[in-house]
Write an enzyme that holds these catalytic residues in place. Sequence first.
Site, PDB file in Angstrom:
ATOM      1  N   ASP A 325       0.793  -1.232   0.000  1.00 12.33           N
ATOM      2  CA  ASP A 325       0.000   0.000   0.000  1.00 12.33           C
ATOM      3  C   ASP A 325       0.828   1.287   0.000  1.00 12.33           C
ATOM      4  O   ASP A 325       1.429   1.667   1.000  1.00 12.33           O
ATOM      5  CB  ASP A 325      -0.964   0.023   1.215  1.00 12.33           C
ATOM      6  CG  ASP A 325      -2.210   0.858   0.962  1.00 12.33           C
ATOM      7  OD1 ASP A 325      -2.987   1.073   1.907  1.00 12.33           O
ATOM      8  OD2 ASP A 325      -2.395   1.313  -0.184  1.00 12.33           O
ATOM      9  N   LYS A 374      -8.179  -1.415   3.213  1.00 11.75           N
ATOM     10  CA  LYS A 374      -7.527  -0.106   3.348  1.00 11.75           C
ATOM     11  C   LYS A 374      -7.551   0.354   4.803  1.00 11.75           C
ATOM     12  O   LYS A 374      -6.594   0.935   5.310  1.00 11.75           O
ATOM     13  CB  LYS A 374      -8.256   0.895   2.458  1.00 11.75           C
ATOM     14  CG  LYS A 374      -7.594   2.235   2.308  1.00 11.75           C
ATOM     15  CD  LYS A 374      -6.283   2.205   1.573  1.00 11.75           C
ATOM     16  CE  LYS A 374      -6.406   2.064   0.094  1.00 11.75           C
ATOM     17  NZ  LYS A 374      -5.115   2.279  -0.622  1.00 11.75           N
ATOM     18  N   LYS A 415      -8.147  14.038  -3.365  1.00 12.94           N
ATOM     19  CA  LYS A 415      -8.670  13.543  -2.093  1.00 12.94           C
ATOM     20  C   LYS A 415      -8.538  14.585  -1.004  1.00 12.94           C
ATOM     21  O   LYS A 415      -7.533  15.288  -0.932  1.00 12.94           O
ATOM     22  CB  LYS A 415      -7.868  12.298  -1.686  1.00 12.94           C
ATOM     23  CG  LYS A 415      -8.320  11.711  -0.377  1.00 12.94           C
ATOM     24  CD  LYS A 415      -7.311  10.779   0.242  1.00 12.94           C
ATOM     25  CE  LYS A 415      -5.994  11.393   0.583  1.00 12.94           C
ATOM     26  NZ  LYS A 415      -4.912  10.406   0.302  1.00 12.94           N
ATOM     27  N   LYS A 488       2.526   2.026   3.382  1.00  9.22           N
ATOM     28  CA  LYS A 488       1.762   2.204   4.613  1.00  9.22           C
ATOM     29  C   LYS A 488       1.900   1.031   5.560  1.00  9.22           C
ATOM     30  O   LYS A 488       1.879   1.183   6.782  1.00  9.22           O
ATOM     31  CB  LYS A 488       0.263   2.324   4.275  1.00  9.22           C
ATOM     32  CG  LYS A 488      -0.207   3.567   3.622  1.00  9.22           C
ATOM     33  CD  LYS A 488      -1.724   3.594   3.829  1.00  9.22           C
ATOM     34  CE  LYS A 488      -2.502   4.446   2.876  1.00  9.22           C
ATOM     35  NZ  LYS A 488      -2.345   4.232   1.482  1.00  9.22           N
TER      36      LYS A 488
HETATM   37  N1  LIG Z   1      -2.518   7.988  -3.595  1.00  8.30           N
HETATM   38  C1  LIG Z   1      -2.926   6.932  -4.275  1.00  8.30           C
HETATM   39  O1  LIG Z   1      -3.367   7.003  -5.406  1.00  8.30           O
HETATM   40  C2  LIG Z   1      -2.827   5.597  -3.610  1.00  8.30           C
HETATM   41  C3  LIG Z   1      -2.202   5.473  -2.357  1.00  8.30           C
HETATM   42  C4  LIG Z   1      -2.116   4.203  -1.797  1.00  8.30           C
HETATM   43  C5  LIG Z   1      -2.605   3.098  -2.473  1.00  8.30           C
HETATM   44  N2  LIG Z   1      -3.209   3.272  -3.671  1.00  8.30           N
HETATM   45  C6  LIG Z   1      -3.736   2.080  -4.325  1.00  8.30           C
HETATM   46  O2  LIG Z   1      -3.248   2.010  -5.661  1.00  8.30           O
HETATM   47  C7  LIG Z   1      -4.219   1.331  -6.456  1.00  8.30           C
HETATM   48  C8  LIG Z   1      -4.455   2.132  -7.717  1.00  8.30           C
HETATM   49  O3  LIG Z   1      -4.946   3.387  -7.390  1.00  8.30           O
HETATM   50  P1  LIG Z   1      -5.594   4.235  -8.603  1.00  8.30           P
HETATM   51  O4  LIG Z   1      -6.016   5.553  -8.045  1.00  8.30           O
HETATM   52  O5  LIG Z   1      -4.685   4.194  -9.774  1.00  8.30           O
HETATM   53  O6  LIG Z   1      -6.883   3.358  -8.887  1.00  8.30           O
HETATM   54  P2  LIG Z   1      -7.671   3.149 -10.265  1.00  8.30           P
HETATM   55  O7  LIG Z   1      -8.947   2.512  -9.903  1.00  8.30           O
HETATM   56  O8  LIG Z   1      -7.684   4.400 -11.048  1.00  8.30           O
HETATM   57  O9  LIG Z   1      -6.755   2.126 -11.069  1.00  8.30           O
HETATM   58  C9  LIG Z   1      -6.786   0.752 -10.800  1.00  8.30           C
HETATM   59  C10 LIG Z   1      -6.746   0.047 -12.145  1.00  8.30           C
HETATM   60  O10 LIG Z   1      -6.645  -1.348 -11.924  1.00  8.30           O
HETATM   61  C11 LIG Z   1      -7.418  -2.013 -12.899  1.00  8.30           C
HETATM   62  N3  LIG Z   1      -7.603  -3.370 -12.408  1.00  8.30           N
HETATM   63  C12 LIG Z   1      -8.430  -3.802 -11.437  1.00  8.30           C
HETATM   64  N4  LIG Z   1      -8.266  -5.138 -11.259  1.00  8.30           N
HETATM   65  C13 LIG Z   1      -7.274  -5.526 -12.117  1.00  8.30           C
HETATM   66  C14 LIG Z   1      -6.635  -6.761 -12.400  1.00  8.30           C
HETATM   67  N5  LIG Z   1      -6.979  -7.887 -11.776  1.00  8.30           N
HETATM   68  N6  LIG Z   1      -5.643  -6.772 -13.330  1.00  8.30           N
HETATM   69  C15 LIG Z   1      -5.283  -5.646 -13.971  1.00  8.30           C
HETATM   70  N7  LIG Z   1      -5.867  -4.439 -13.765  1.00  8.30           N
HETATM   71  C16 LIG Z   1      -6.847  -4.398 -12.841  1.00  8.30           C
HETATM   72  C17 LIG Z   1      -8.657  -1.155 -13.053  1.00  8.30           C
HETATM   73  O11 LIG Z   1      -9.281  -1.383 -14.286  1.00  8.30           O
HETATM   74  C18 LIG Z   1      -8.034   0.252 -12.970  1.00  8.30           C
HETATM   75  O12 LIG Z   1      -7.700   0.723 -14.250  1.00  8.30           O
HETATM   76  C19 LIG Z   1      -5.466   1.174  -5.601  1.00  8.30           C
HETATM   77  O13 LIG Z   1      -5.506  -0.119  -5.046  1.00  8.30           O
HETATM   78  C20 LIG Z   1      -5.238   2.160  -4.476  1.00  8.30           C
HETATM   79  O14 LIG Z   1      -5.873   1.809  -3.259  1.00  8.30           O
HETATM   80  C21 LIG Z   1      -3.332   4.476  -4.263  1.00  8.30           C
HETATM   81  O1  LIG Z   2      -1.753   7.153   1.402  1.00  9.48           O
HETATM   82  P1  LIG Z   2      -2.901   7.822   2.073  1.00  9.48           P
HETATM   83  O2  LIG Z   2      -3.158   9.208   1.561  1.00  9.48           O
HETATM   84  O3  LIG Z   2      -2.852   7.754   3.561  1.00  9.48           O
HETATM   85  O4  LIG Z   2      -4.176   6.901   1.746  1.00  9.48           O
HETATM   86  C1  LIG Z   2      -4.975   7.089   0.645  1.00  9.48           C
HETATM   87  C2  LIG Z   2      -6.357   7.056   1.205  1.00  9.48           C
HETATM   88  O5  LIG Z   2      -6.489   8.206   2.014  1.00  9.48           O
HETATM   89  C3  LIG Z   2      -7.338   7.111   0.089  1.00  9.48           C
HETATM   90  O6  LIG Z   2      -8.631   7.025   0.638  1.00  9.48           O
HETATM   91  C4  LIG Z   2      -7.142   5.953  -0.848  1.00  9.48           C
HETATM   92  O7  LIG Z   2      -7.975   6.122  -1.883  1.00  9.48           O
HETATM   93  C5  LIG Z   2      -5.756   5.925  -1.404  1.00  9.48           C
HETATM   94  O8  LIG Z   2      -5.620   4.707  -2.083  1.00  9.48           O
HETATM   95  C6  LIG Z   2      -4.705   6.013  -0.355  1.00  9.48           C
HETATM   96  O9  LIG Z   2      -4.616   4.783   0.286  1.00  9.48           O
END
Ligand SMILES: NC(=O)c1ccc[n+]([C@@H]2O[C@H](COP(=O)([O-])OP(=O)(O)OC[C@H]3O[C@@H](n4cnc5c(N)ncnc54)[C@H](O)[C@@H]3O)[C@@H](O)[C@H]2O)c1
Ligand SMILES: O=P([O-])([O-])O[C@@H]1[C@@H](O)[C@H](O)[C@@H](O)[C@H](O)[C@@H]1O
Length: 533
Positions: A325, A374, A415, A488
């Site tokens: 994460d 999460k 966010k 995280k």
């Molecule tokens: N700040 C952040 O953006 C942040 C921080 C921590 C964690 N994350 C994690 O990162 C991940 C991506 O975040 P995001 O904002 O890009 O989300 P998003 O939903 O825009 O992108 C995720 C992508 O994964 C694809 N997907 C889902 N299942 C799949 C699979 N089995 N194989 C291939 N592709 C698949 C979806 O079609 C989508 O395009 C999430 O799990 C999120 O919780 C994001």
């Molecule tokens: O990294 P961070 O900002 O603490 O946590 C974020 C969360 O606040 C948010 O809700 C989630 O969508 C992101 O995937 C990410 O995990």
Amino acid sequence: MAPHADDSKGFPLASGPAATSELFEVSSPNVVYTDNEIKSKYTYRTTSVTKGNDGKFVAVPKETVYDFKVDRKIPKTGVMLVGWGGNNGTTVTAGILANRRGLTWETKTGEQAANYYGSVLMSSTTKLGTDANTGEDVNIPFHQMLPMLHPNDLAIGGWDISGMNLAEAMDRAQVLEPTLKQMVRKELAAMKPLPSIYYPDFIAANQEDRADNLLPGSKACWEHVEEIRKNIRDFKAANNLEKVIVQWTANTERFADLIEGVNDTAENLIEAIKSGHEEVSPSTVFAVACILDKVPFINGSPQNTFVPGAVALAEKHDAFIGGDDFKSGQTKMKSALVDFLINAGIKLTSIASYNHLGNNDGKNLSSQKQFRSKEISKSNVVDDMVAANNVLYKEGEHPDHCVVIKYMPAVGDDKRALDEYYAEIFMGGHQTISLFNVCEDSLLASPLIIDLVLVTEMMTRIQWKNTSDSKDYSGFHSVLSVLSYMLKAPLTPPGTPVVNALAKQRAALTNIFRACVGLEPESDMTLEHKLFA
Ligand SMILES: NC(=O)c1ccc[n+]([C@@H]2O[C@H](COP(=O)([O-])OP(=O)(O)OC[C@H]3O[C@@H](n4cnc5c(N)ncnc54)[C@H](O)[C@@H]3O)[C@@H](O)[C@H]2O)c1
Ligand SMILES: O=P([O-])([O-])O[C@@H]1[C@@H](O)[C@H](O)[C@@H](O)[C@H](O)[C@@H]1O
């Protein structure tokens, strides 16, 4: 002419490496440079503590001498993103392309140039030492601490259950400025994610409408493992790469149940996949495929991809894994603030963390099972800091801590994190800290994806042995806990402690890299400025 990519090729390398020559050399009898390697003898100093019968601690200084070896040759490297078509995947791809081409674009506040802000390796510095003449600190770019890969040189590819090309997906993400998007649109339009595996029960049902780019099969099977392994081999060959790293930046999955005989051992996990067990998640299938070919696999989401069988398989194959994460905004701030408060002797008693976001990640997290993954990763981040202070907290005592995430489409990727920290201070007083933190989630997460690739790739070129042992060099443990600064819920080798304090995480990364060139840890003691003028 801009480079072009196709499905299996992903996004080709830049013309010529962007990496610069090494910035410094260590002059020491303990460090030897050859054309291909840096070899160093490093004395690791710790303090071993025992408790006497009188209850008094006895502290004994200990020294262990290690030999480190760093391969100076930077390999042609590619990264394959699972979830390439998502907000993070499209944003990091466009960002690397913009940096590679040195793009500038018009924004409402004037001209903006491409940068790597938010990457600890590309945009922060570390203290090398002090100037021999002036005594001033000499700080160098963190990226120059060791011969590291440059993100501009990365080939990029990946998979998505959504078949949109990267330009359309970039529009869907609604993260980047139209002027920038226009400048990278042609290249991104030529990139199409490879079809992926989709087991509906692991992500929110609201994701089904984008699942149009699928491999056959709705539960784990060995064909999926073999197809993913083939995809990686094809990508590596098509881009003439020496190394590939895979990162999960796909949707957050629900936690997988830990079942004895299914995912408890390496052998059982392999069998479970072959028999199509429904409790094996897509992210674990990707992890297994990577581990079998020693392709490092990093999990940027909070689910328990690395079930015990996956960790055991990685150890068995000497393959690198890391997670979980990305730590991008609210939690990164929390891990720094809580570290400061508790280490200042302020008794934090309550943390209320609320956030709302409107991107697809938020949509997926609006489903309880995915939110629970999460919630766990966001809640455990203070445990080590609390446990380390038995002056403020009795055994088992800890602050109240709640995490709330709400899906609010209107705010998109920007966010909002609202936090209240409540603490007891001197003589019955209280301190209340209220934070309103707008985190542009993908612009904060993309540099972490880059740092995770750079550190992971660097770790594949570092070997060590105990000087007193005659045995050969080996690599670090399969579980790369050195990645914790970007994550995280840091995954650590079984039975080892989890460190979430942000300053400690950064110090560990800094000092391990320093040890690899025979330098002492940076202690900030600066006795030269305290004992005498
Ligand atoms: N700040 C952040 O953006 C942040 C921080 C921590 C964690 N994350 C994690 O990162 C991940 C991506 O975040 P995001 O904002 O890009 O989300 P998003 O939903 O825009 O992108 C995720 C992508 O994964 C694809 N997907 C889902 N299942 C799949 C699979 N089995 N194989 C291939 N592709 C698949 C979806 O079609 C989508 O395009 C999430 O799990 C999120 O919780 C994001
Ligand atoms: O990294 P961070 O900002 O603490 O946590 C974020 C969360 O606040 C948010 O809700 C989630 O969508 C992101 O995937 C990410 O995990």
